[in-house]
Design a protein around this motif. Sequence first.
Motif, PDB file in Angstrom:
ATOM      1  N   LEU A 105      -5.709  12.689   1.542  1.00 54.87           N
ATOM      2  CA  LEU A 105      -6.893  11.927   1.910  1.00 54.87           C
ATOM      3  C   LEU A 105      -7.333  11.008   0.773  1.00 54.87           C
ATOM      4  N   ASP A 106      -7.350  11.539  -0.445  1.00 54.84           N
ATOM      5  CA  ASP A 106      -7.774  10.743  -1.596  1.00 54.84           C
ATOM      6  C   ASP A 106      -6.807   9.591  -1.853  1.00 54.84           C
ATOM      7  N   ILE A 107      -5.509   9.824  -1.678  1.00 56.04           N
ATOM      8  CA  ILE A 107      -4.514   8.768  -1.870  1.00 56.04           C
ATOM      9  C   ILE A 107      -4.670   7.694  -0.797  1.00 56.04           C
ATOM     10  N   GLN A 111       0.828  -1.211   0.000  1.00 56.95           N
ATOM     11  CA  GLN A 111       0.000   0.000   0.000  1.00 56.95           C
ATOM     12  C   GLN A 111       0.862   1.260   0.000  1.00 56.95           C
ATOM     13  N   ILE A 112       1.886   1.275   0.842  1.00 54.36           N
ATOM     14  CA  ILE A 112       2.748   2.462   0.932  1.00 54.36           C
ATOM     15  C   ILE A 112       3.538   2.652  -0.360  1.00 54.36           C
ATOM     16  N   ARG A 113       3.932   1.562  -0.992  1.00 56.86           N
ATOM     17  CA  ARG A 113       4.646   1.678  -2.269  1.00 56.86           C
ATOM     18  C   ARG A 113       3.776   2.364  -3.313  1.00 56.86           C
ATOM     19  N   HIS A 114       2.514   1.960  -3.393  1.00 58.52           N
ATOM     20  CA  HIS A 114       1.609   2.591  -4.350  1.00 58.52           C
ATOM     21  C   HIS A 114       1.287   4.023  -3.941  1.00 58.52           C
ATOM     22  N   ALA A 115       1.130   4.268  -2.646  1.00 60.44           N
ATOM     23  CA  ALA A 115       0.853   5.625  -2.180  1.00 60.44           C
ATOM     24  C   ALA A 115       2.024   6.553  -2.491  1.00 60.44           C
ATOM     25  N   GLU A 129      -7.660   5.649  -1.805  1.00 57.40           N
ATOM     26  CA  GLU A 129      -7.394   4.875  -3.027  1.00 57.40           C
ATOM     27  C   GLU A 129      -6.516   3.669  -2.756  1.00 57.40           C
ATOM     28  N   THR A 130      -5.640   3.775  -1.779  1.00 53.21           N
ATOM     29  CA  THR A 130      -4.721   2.662  -1.485  1.00 53.21           C
ATOM     30  C   THR A 130      -5.224   1.768  -0.355  1.00 53.21           C
ATOM     31  N   GLY A 131      -6.470   1.973   0.068  1.00 56.84           N
ATOM     32  CA  GLY A 131      -7.088   1.036   0.995  1.00 56.84           C
ATOM     33  C   GLY A 131      -7.075   1.422   2.453  1.00 56.84           C
ATOM     34  N   PHE A 132      -6.700   2.655   2.761  1.00 54.80           N
ATOM     35  CA  PHE A 132      -6.735   3.127   4.149  1.00 54.80           C
ATOM     36  C   PHE A 132      -8.017   3.933   4.359  1.00 54.80           C
ATOM     37  N   GLY A 133      -8.868   3.482   5.255  1.00 50.18           N
ATOM     38  CA  GLY A 133     -10.115   4.180   5.507  1.00 50.18           C
ATOM     39  C   GLY A 133      -9.972   5.363   6.426  1.00 50.18           C
ATOM     40  N   ASP A 134      -8.819   5.488   7.062  1.00 48.22           N
ATOM     41  CA  ASP A 134      -8.577   6.553   8.028  1.00 48.22           C
ATOM     42  C   ASP A 134      -7.263   7.247   7.689  1.00 48.22           C
ATOM     43  N   VAL A 135      -7.304   8.548   7.443  1.00 45.09           N
ATOM     44  CA  VAL A 135      -6.107   9.257   7.004  1.00 45.09           C
ATOM     45  C   VAL A 135      -5.067   9.349   8.119  1.00 45.09           C
TER      46      VAL A 135
END
Length: 296
Positions: free
Chosen positions: A260-262, A244-248, A265-271
Motif C-alpha cells: 500500500l505504501d509503495i 511508476q511500475i519501474r520505481h515500484a 509513493e509511486t502515485g497510485f491512489g488505489d492499491v
Amino acid sequence: MTVFKGDMFFKQEDFPFFIDRYTIKRGEYIPSHTHDFIELVFVVEGSAEHDMSGHTYQLAAGDVFVLEPNVYHSYRCAPEKDTVVYNVLFEAAFLQREMDVLQQLPSFVNFFYLLPFLRKSHSFVPYHPLLPVQKLQIQSHLAAIYEEFTERRDGYQLLIKTRLIECLVWLSRYHQENREAVKQPSVSERAWMDSIIHFVERHYHQPLTLQQLSQLSGMSVSSFTAKFKEAAGMSLLDYKHTVQIRHASTLLLSTDKKVLDIALETGFGDVSFFNRVFRKHTGLTPREYRSRPASQ
C-alpha cells in the motif's frame, strides 16, 4: 571537478536552504563544479561568461536561471567590473508541498522544469533578461530573503519560504510574458517531447494530465497525443505507468515497505488499481514479484 554537497551549506536538517549575495571579482574564473541541490541564480550587476552543459552564455544584469542537481558549470567574470549575483540553494524537499501546487501552473513548469532541460538544445538560451521593473521586484524579494536569512529573527523560516514562493511565481509569469513579447529561437517538436518525457520521468508520482502537458507544449490534445506516442513509443498513460511500475519494482526488492505504501509513493491512489497495472506490466502481483527467487 568539485562537487558541492548540501551539508556544506544547510546547517539545519529541517531547513535545507541557503542564500548568499556573492561578488565575482573582475577577471575571476570560478572552475567547473556541480552540486546535489537546486540552485537559483540571479545576476544583480556586472557581466560574466557562464559555461554549462557544453554551451557558453553571456550573463548580464537581470538574468535569472535554475540549475538542477548534477549540472557542471563555471563562470568567468568580465575584466571591466565585478559581477554580483544572488545564489539561492535549496533541496527539492524544501518546498515539496508548495511544488505540488505550483506544478499545476503551466508557466511554472515551463520555467522551473522544462527550461533547464531544453538548454541541451544548441538553439535555445535557457534564461532571458528581465525587464527593469521585473528585475527590481525580484531583486527586492531576494534582498528581503537574504536579510531574513542573515538576521534569523523569529519567524524567519516562514518568511523566507513565503518570499521564495512569490519569487518563483513571479519569475514564471515573467518568463511567459517575455517569451510571448519577444521572438525566441524555435525549439523543435522533438526537443519539446524529450523535455516532456524527462518531466514525466521525474514527476511520475504526480497526477499529470494530457491537458496539462499539451498546454505546456503549445499543442492541441490530439496533436500532443500523436507526437508523444511517436517520441516515446507508447501513449502518455502507458509511459507514465511504465515509469511508476519501474520505481515500484525497485522499492519492492530494495525495501520492506508495505505494498500500500509503495502504491501511494509511486502515485497510485488505489492499491487495487496498482495491483492490476503491476500485473499487466510484469505478469506478477506485487507480492509475487517481491517473493520470487532472485535468479528469476
